[in-house]
Design a protein around this motif. Structure first.
Motif, short mmCIF file in Angstrom:
data_model
loop_
_atom_site.label_atom_id
_atom_site.label_comp_id
_atom_site.label_asym_id
_atom_site.label_seq_id
_atom_site.Cartn_x
_atom_site.Cartn_y
_atom_site.Cartn_z
N PHE A 13 0.82 -1.20 0.00
CA PHE A 13 0.00 0.00 0.00
C PHE A 13 0.86 1.26 0.00
O PHE A 13 0.51 2.26 -0.63
CB PHE A 13 -0.93 0.01 1.22
CG PHE A 13 -1.98 -1.06 1.19
CD1 PHE A 13 -2.98 -1.06 0.24
CD2 PHE A 13 -1.97 -2.08 2.12
CE1 PHE A 13 -3.96 -2.04 0.21
CE2 PHE A 13 -2.94 -3.07 2.11
CZ PHE A 13 -3.94 -3.05 1.14
N LEU A 14 1.98 1.23 0.72
CA LEU A 14 2.84 2.41 0.79
C LEU A 14 3.38 2.77 -0.59
O LEU A 14 3.29 3.92 -1.03
CB LEU A 14 3.99 2.15 1.76
CG LEU A 14 5.02 3.28 1.90
CD1 LEU A 14 4.36 4.53 2.45
CD2 LEU A 14 6.18 2.84 2.78
N VAL A 15 3.95 1.78 -1.28
CA VAL A 15 4.49 2.03 -2.62
C VAL A 15 3.37 2.39 -3.59
O VAL A 15 3.51 3.28 -4.42
CB VAL A 15 5.26 0.78 -3.10
CG1 VAL A 15 5.72 0.97 -4.54
CG2 VAL A 15 6.45 0.52 -2.20
N PHE A 16 2.26 1.70 -3.46
CA PHE A 16 1.09 1.97 -4.30
C PHE A 16 0.67 3.43 -4.17
O PHE A 16 0.42 4.12 -5.16
CB PHE A 16 -0.04 1.04 -3.86
CG PHE A 16 -1.05 0.72 -4.92
CD1 PHE A 16 -1.20 -0.57 -5.39
CD2 PHE A 16 -1.87 1.70 -5.44
CE1 PHE A 16 -2.15 -0.88 -6.36
CE2 PHE A 16 -2.82 1.41 -6.40
CZ PHE A 16 -2.96 0.11 -6.87
N GLN A 51 0.91 6.94 -7.00
CA GLN A 51 -0.34 7.35 -7.62
C GLN A 51 -0.26 8.70 -8.36
O GLN A 51 -0.77 8.83 -9.47
CB GLN A 51 -1.46 7.42 -6.58
CG GLN A 51 -1.92 6.05 -6.10
CD GLN A 51 -2.34 5.14 -7.23
OE1 GLN A 51 -3.29 5.41 -7.96
NE2 GLN A 51 -1.62 4.04 -7.38
N ILE A 52 0.38 9.69 -7.76
CA ILE A 52 0.47 11.00 -8.41
C ILE A 52 1.30 10.93 -9.69
O ILE A 52 0.83 11.37 -10.76
CB ILE A 52 1.04 12.05 -7.45
CG1 ILE A 52 0.10 12.25 -6.26
CG2 ILE A 52 1.27 13.36 -8.18
CD1 ILE A 52 -1.29 12.73 -6.63
N PRO A 53 2.51 10.37 -9.66
CA PRO A 53 3.26 10.24 -10.93
C PRO A 53 2.51 9.41 -11.96
O PRO A 53 2.52 9.74 -13.15
CB PRO A 53 4.56 9.54 -10.50
CG PRO A 53 4.71 9.84 -9.06
CD PRO A 53 3.32 9.89 -8.52
N GLY A 102 3.68 -4.00 -5.58
CA GLY A 102 2.83 -2.83 -5.36
C GLY A 102 3.01 -1.77 -6.42
O GLY A 102 2.04 -1.18 -6.91
N LEU A 103 4.26 -1.50 -6.79
CA LEU A 103 4.53 -0.52 -7.85
C LEU A 103 3.97 -1.00 -9.19
O LEU A 103 3.38 -0.23 -9.94
CB LEU A 103 6.03 -0.28 -7.96
CG LEU A 103 6.49 0.64 -9.10
CD1 LEU A 103 5.90 2.03 -8.94
CD2 LEU A 103 8.01 0.70 -9.16
N GLY A 104 4.14 -2.28 -9.46
CA GLY A 104 3.74 -2.81 -10.76
C GLY A 104 2.25 -2.80 -11.00
O GLY A 104 1.80 -2.67 -12.15
N VAL A 105 1.46 -2.94 -9.93
CA VAL A 105 0.00 -2.92 -10.11
C VAL A 105 -0.61 -1.60 -9.67
O VAL A 105 -1.82 -1.48 -9.56
CB VAL A 105 -0.65 -4.09 -9.35
CG1 VAL A 105 -0.19 -5.43 -9.88
CG2 VAL A 105 -0.40 -3.99 -7.85
N ALA A 106 0.24 -0.60 -9.44
CA ALA A 106 -0.25 0.68 -8.93
C ALA A 106 -1.16 1.41 -9.90
O ALA A 106 -1.96 2.25 -9.50
CB ALA A 106 0.94 1.58 -8.56
N PHE A 115 -4.77 4.40 -0.53
CA PHE A 115 -3.72 3.44 -0.25
C PHE A 115 -2.79 3.92 0.86
O PHE A 115 -2.22 3.09 1.59
CB PHE A 115 -2.95 3.12 -1.52
CG PHE A 115 -3.71 2.21 -2.44
CD1 PHE A 115 -3.64 0.84 -2.29
CD2 PHE A 115 -4.50 2.72 -3.45
CE1 PHE A 115 -4.35 -0.01 -3.12
CE2 PHE A 115 -5.22 1.88 -4.29
CZ PHE A 115 -5.14 0.51 -4.13
N GLY A 116 -2.63 5.23 0.97
CA GLY A 116 -1.84 5.74 2.09
C GLY A 116 -2.49 5.39 3.41
O GLY A 116 -1.81 4.97 4.36
#
Length: 444
Positions: free
Chosen positions: A57-60, A64-66, A111-115, A349-350
């Motif tokens: 969730f943290l990485v997700f 989100q903004i980028p 998390g990054l990959g499915v963000a 997610f945050g």
């Protein structure tokens, strides 16, 4: 011909992105099922398990903004396909990891990959489908994606018993890579041409909007907490507090996943219907929040109810993003859809990260009794989250209460005037409606 075109768009746009979101939901909730294996094989504690699961969730949230900016600039096809390759790599590394640091890194890569899984799908819906169908299709998107949560229960349990959890992640890595290639090849490109006088497509126009900050805290604290609970802490609660065995636990998680899918469809259909009648989706969000708080209190206070009832409400609230994103779609134009959805997802997610990790930290303050945490530990951990949700609900309700008092004051002020035949609505900021006489001077 129109029907043929619509089905072609569904097949080439909607379904590929739904597949990506399905994988996202599966990765999000699978740790609830394999938590026991992780603890026994790697020696993780409660805090470690909470951190490992919540780093997703943290990485997700951080991405989100980028990702929202990238979606608005390059389109969902290229962004989604590239990121899913990162998720595939992370899943492969997770299958091979034996220590906490490597597990954290690979989980973060997943998390990054499915963000972009959800926001890319929502962006594609905004680009390819009529505006009046957005809420309904959002509901279908999340409903199909929620099948991932269902897969992460009984079906995954059988696979783990057969091949082991590490081999399961190897299969997930391969499927995720294939989905990335499929999206890149099958999904067509579509570019939005900005209309003259449209809202500048900048992130500041989202974060400076007062309407956004009215709904965002309520949506984040409810949806994020629901994700945290179903994604991890439902299983320990049902084991430690309810005393369920492994088979009963997996069965209840499976029922919750079915309810999750139904909730997405229900929200999408409800929002679609009420918007056709001119009613804002904000009222649905408020009702969802009240029901969610009531369900959590039923768990905390140990109300004499079958536990599946409040836990089903928790599962349903996890799909309330259908409502939140429908509200955001009304606030901002299509060229801002990626940024607006990304901004809201940062908070979703945050909060899920804070709730999931914070719950683990609170639970760690109590010692185990017979290998189980005490009921009091869970009551305190869940109660902190509920208190913050109540604050967010009050923040959401204050403008409505103020508008109601102003409306009552206007009725008293204009009481001597006959407004039965000559009234017109004046729409104020925050979507407040005040009835005023049609012949009153505009300076009023």
């Amino acid at each position: 011909m129109q029907i043929s075109v619509a089905w072609r768009v569904i097949a080439r746009v909607f379904l590929p992105f739904a597949a990506g979101y399905y994988l996202s939901y599966l990765f999000r909730t699978i740790n609830a099922l394999i938590s026991g294996h992780l603890i026994s094989e790697t020696g993780l504690g409660t805090t470690d398990l909470g951190l490992l699961t919540s780093v997703y969730f943290l990485v997700f949230a951080a991405a989100q903004i980028p990702i929202g900016i990238l979606l608005d600039r390059f389109g969902p096809r290229r962004v989604q396909s590239a990121l899913l390759l990162v998720a595939a790599t992370g899943a492969g590394l997770f299958a091979m990891s034996t220590e906490l640091p490597s597990l954290l890194i690979s989980r973060a890569m997943i998390g990054l990959g499915v963000a972009a899984a959800l926001t890319a799908g929502l962006k594609s819906i905004v680009l390819w489908f009529p505006r009046e169908q957005v809420a309904l299709l959002n509901g279908y998107m999340i409903m199909l994606g929620s099948l991932g949560a269902m897969t992460a229960t009984t079906p995954a349990e059988h696979l783990i018993a057969w091949i082991g959890w590490r081999q399961l992640f190897e299969i997930l890595a391969a499927v995720t890579g294939v989905t990335a290639v499929l999206i890149y090849i099958v999904v067509p490109e579509r570019v939005i041409i900005l209309s003259t006088g449209s809202t500048p497509a900048t992130l500041s126009s989202v974060f400076s909007d007062r309407r956004f900050w009215r709904i965002a805290p309520l949506s984040a604290t409810c949806v994020g907490s629901a994700w945290s609970l179903q994604g991890l802490w439902a299983a320990p609660w049902l084991t430690d507090v309810e005393g369920l065995g492994r088979e009963s636990l997996v069965g209840q998680l499976f029922i919750m996943s079915i309810v999750l899918c139904g909730g997405a469809w229900l929200f999408g259909t409800t929002v679609h219907c009420i918007r056709r009648r001119g009613v804002g989706a904000e009222i649905i969000l408020a009702i969802v929040a009240v029901l969610f708080i009531a369900a959590e209190l039923a768990l905390i206070l140990r109300a004499p109810l079958p536990s599946i009832l409040p836990w089903s409400v928790v599962a349903i609230v996890g799909t309330a993003t259908v409502v939140s994103f429908a509200v955001v779609a009304d606030y901002f134009p299509p060229e801002l859809a990626g940024r607006a959805n990304g901004a809201l997802n940062v908070l979703h997610f945050g909060w899920a990260f804070l709730a999931q990790c914070g719950t683990g930290l609170i639970l760690e303050q109590w010692s185990t009794e017979g290998g189980r945490r005490t009921v009091l530990a869970y009551q305190v951990a869940f109660g902190v989250s509920v208190a913050l949700q109540i604050v967010a609900l009050a923040w959401f309700a204050v403008p409505s209460f103020r508008s109601f008092t102003e409306w009552m004051g206007s009725i008293v002020f204009f009481a001597p005037v006959d407004v039965s035949d000559a009234v017109e609505p004046v729409i104020l900021y925050e979507q407040t409606v005040v009835l005023m006489p049609a012949d009153v001077d505009a300076e009023w």
